[in-house]
Design an enzyme around this catalytic site. Sequence first.
Site: not given
Length: 342
Positions: A49, A166-169
């Site tokens: 997100e 951005n909150h990518s894993y």
Amino acid sequence: MSAANPDSAFTFISQGALIQEFKVAGYNIVQSFPEAKFYKTHNDAYLGETIGRTTNRIKGGELKNLNGRNYKLAINDGDNPNSLHGGLQGWGKKDFEGPKAVNRNGKEGIRFRYVSKDGEENYPGTVECIVWYTAGIENGKTVLEVEYQVELIGDECEETVVGVTNHSYFQVNPGAPTIEGTIVSLGTNEYLELDSYQIPTGQISVFPKIPPAGESFVLGATEPAIDDCFVTDPTAPTSCPLDTRSLPLKTLATISHPNTGLHLEIQSTEPAFQFYTGDGLNIPEAETDKGVKIPARGKRSGTAIEPTRYVNCAGREEWRGMCKIRKGQLWGARSVYRAWKE
């Protein structure tokens, strides 16, 4: 969006202008869902997100002495009395306009836009957020550039606070249940010391769980467990411009895994970054309309590396210059992700 190679391509979703796929040599190196609907029903972990209107934590969910008054925000940080990632329904849960195909700085790209109204999550002022993604291949590496811009466009108030990331894993051993064995090198070993509620005390210290900057360490099955804000610019409270996009890129982190030969390097113009080893991840199993099972993902199934301003800069008045905007000003940030396979 292609990076000129079908094995190196990106997929984005309008909800949260989020990153669904980041493919390198045929591998998707971000945790994701195969269908957009699951981002509305199964994404408490913020996978992919765009985080906003502010990032990370705000102490006590309070903005004091802004526009000459105080604002109370939602408390949504588990056992901690803080506001997290923009509130109960932050920008990652909102539908952006787009994607719109663009040419940005001579590169193929897409643009997303979201207008956050005055009073949304009780933040003051109507603001416009624009997200640009551009992709390409450089020296054999798959490159994704992310650019953010926020402007106060409403007349409801004189000032507001903003922050976007951005909150990518990331998982550079795709298919494995955890990040165990991932080799990490961070661009700094200085971090913001935290109190018992995960709020910075104001002190910048050497992080005790990792080696000096630039030296590699390996993530194990349970250790080191990290959810901390690392500082690349200790002078940021007095020197950081609202729009950092013209600043030189700094390397925040590089990660790789010997099982796959996959590497990822993250650079940004931002003065800090949150490094999280995903120890709180608990994504339940799901099933598509066609009956395809989506496996559950548990603790340490991905690593989040979030370029950012200092945690609680919106809530700490002496740090607020990093995130407070007025009419006619722009908040901006730029990050570059480079990935490759040996």
